[in-house]
Design a protein around this motif. Structure first.
Motif, PDB file in Angstrom:
ATOM      1  N   PHE A  36       4.552   4.834  -8.923  1.00  0.00           N
ATOM      2  CA  PHE A  36       3.538   5.662  -9.575  1.00  0.00           C
ATOM      3  C   PHE A  36       2.175   5.418  -8.927  1.00  0.00           C
ATOM      4  N   SER A  37       1.873   4.153  -8.696  1.00  0.00           N
ATOM      5  CA  SER A  37       0.601   3.791  -8.071  1.00  0.00           C
ATOM      6  C   SER A  37       0.493   4.362  -6.662  1.00  0.00           C
ATOM      7  N   LEU A  38       1.590   4.350  -5.932  1.00  0.00           N
ATOM      8  CA  LEU A  38       1.603   4.940  -4.588  1.00  0.00           C
ATOM      9  C   LEU A  38       1.292   6.433  -4.634  1.00  0.00           C
ATOM     10  N   LYS A  39       1.910   7.131  -5.565  1.00  0.00           N
ATOM     11  CA  LYS A  39       1.728   8.587  -5.660  1.00  0.00           C
ATOM     12  C   LYS A  39       0.294   8.959  -5.993  1.00  0.00           C
ATOM     13  N   GLN A  40      -0.340   8.179  -6.877  1.00  0.00           N
ATOM     14  CA  GLN A  40      -1.703   8.531  -7.286  1.00  0.00           C
ATOM     15  C   GLN A  40      -2.766   7.931  -6.361  1.00  0.00           C
ATOM     16  N   GLY A  41      -2.371   6.975  -5.542  1.00  0.00           N
ATOM     17  CA  GLY A  41      -3.313   6.289  -4.652  1.00  0.00           C
ATOM     18  C   GLY A  41      -3.422   4.834  -5.064  1.00  0.00           C
ATOM     19  N   ASN A  45      -7.217   3.407 -10.563  1.00  0.00           N
ATOM     20  CA  ASN A  45      -6.842   2.736 -11.805  1.00  0.00           C
ATOM     21  C   ASN A  45      -5.534   3.299 -12.350  1.00  0.00           C
ATOM     22  N   ILE A  46      -4.764   2.432 -12.963  1.00  0.00           N
ATOM     23  CA  ILE A  46      -3.509   2.822 -13.604  1.00  0.00           C
ATOM     24  C   ILE A  46      -3.734   2.744 -15.108  1.00  0.00           C
ATOM     25  N   TYR A  47      -3.398   3.811 -15.814  1.00  0.00           N
ATOM     26  CA  TYR A  47      -3.549   3.849 -17.265  1.00  0.00           C
ATOM     27  C   TYR A  47      -2.167   3.868 -17.913  1.00  0.00           C
ATOM     28  N   GLN A  48      -2.039   3.096 -18.975  1.00  0.00           N
ATOM     29  CA  GLN A  48      -0.774   2.998 -19.695  1.00  0.00           C
ATOM     30  C   GLN A  48      -0.300   4.371 -20.168  1.00  0.00           C
ATOM     31  N   LYS A  49      -1.216   5.179 -20.697  1.00  0.00           N
ATOM     32  CA  LYS A  49      -0.826   6.502 -21.222  1.00  0.00           C
ATOM     33  C   LYS A  49      -0.253   7.388 -20.119  1.00  0.00           C
ATOM     34  N   ASP A  50      -0.787   7.267 -18.895  1.00  0.00           N
ATOM     35  CA  ASP A  50      -0.265   8.054 -17.773  1.00  0.00           C
ATOM     36  C   ASP A  50       1.146   7.606 -17.400  1.00  0.00           C
ATOM     37  N   LEU A  51       1.377   6.294 -17.439  1.00  0.00           N
ATOM     38  CA  LEU A  51       2.717   5.775 -17.133  1.00  0.00           C
ATOM     39  C   LEU A  51       3.729   6.259 -18.161  1.00  0.00           C
ATOM     40  N   VAL A  52       3.352   6.218 -19.440  1.00  0.00           N
ATOM     41  CA  VAL A  52       4.261   6.668 -20.501  1.00  0.00           C
ATOM     42  C   VAL A  52       4.562   8.151 -20.342  1.00  0.00           C
ATOM     43  N   LYS A  53       3.532   8.915 -19.952  1.00  0.00           N
ATOM     44  CA  LYS A  53       3.690  10.360 -19.791  1.00  0.00           C
ATOM     45  C   LYS A  53       4.570  10.711 -18.589  1.00  0.00           C
ATOM     46  N   LEU A 106       5.634  -1.550   0.429  1.00  0.00           N
ATOM     47  CA  LEU A 106       7.044  -1.793   0.772  1.00  0.00           C
ATOM     48  C   LEU A 106       7.925  -0.626   0.333  1.00  0.00           C
ATOM     49  N   LEU A 107       7.527  -0.002  -0.759  1.00  0.00           N
ATOM     50  CA  LEU A 107       8.328   1.085  -1.344  1.00  0.00           C
ATOM     51  C   LEU A 107       7.981   2.454  -0.768  1.00  0.00           C
ATOM     52  N   ALA A 108       6.951   2.519   0.068  1.00  0.00           N
ATOM     53  CA  ALA A 108       6.528   3.805   0.640  1.00  0.00           C
ATOM     54  C   ALA A 108       7.621   4.364   1.537  1.00  0.00           C
ATOM     55  N   GLU A 109       7.726   5.676   1.543  1.00  0.00           N
ATOM     56  CA  GLU A 109       8.725   6.357   2.379  1.00  0.00           C
ATOM     57  C   GLU A 109       8.316   6.301   3.837  1.00  0.00           C
TER      58      GLU A 109
END
Length: 109
Positions: A36-41, A45-53, A106-109
């Motif tokens: 998720f962090s890779l996709k958004q940059g 910042n990472i928000y809990q509500k975005d992860l749940v969504k 490491l997880l990047a394509e």
């Protein structure tokens, strides 16, 4: 050999090597937080509500993984002040540490 291999070198803190690897790769949720962090940059910042969504996990699972990754130094936690409808709301934000960025890459394509 017909299988393509990707060689990686990862530097880990000696005392927490097993815990960090287990926290990230022991469950799909930990890996998905990094993806998720890779996709958004990776610097955003990472928000809990975005992860749940965006991810298909319960709030409890997300919180548990965020807490573990923070304790192990993969994420840092901070508070951000938001004003909404004349109310001040404090929101927890997470960001990848340098170690976390290495794992995400490491997880990047």
């Amino acid at each position: 050999m017909s299988v393509k291999l990707h060689p990686y070198v990862v530097f880990l803190p000696v005392e927490q090597k097993d815990k960090i690897l287990s926290a990230i790769f022991g469950s799909k949720a930990g890996v998905d937080v990094l993806r998720f962090s890779l996709k958004q940059g990776i610097s955003k910042n990472i928000y809990q509500k975005d992860l749940v969504k965006k991810l298909n996990y319960s709030n409890k699972t997300i919180i548990s993984n965020l807490k573990t990754l923070t304790q192990l130094g993969v994420l840092t936690e901070s508070m951000k002040k938001n004003e909404k409808e004349n109310r001040i709301i404090w929101v927890k934000t997470y960001q990848l540490t340098d170690l976390g960025k290495w794992f995400a890459l490491l997880l990047a394509e």
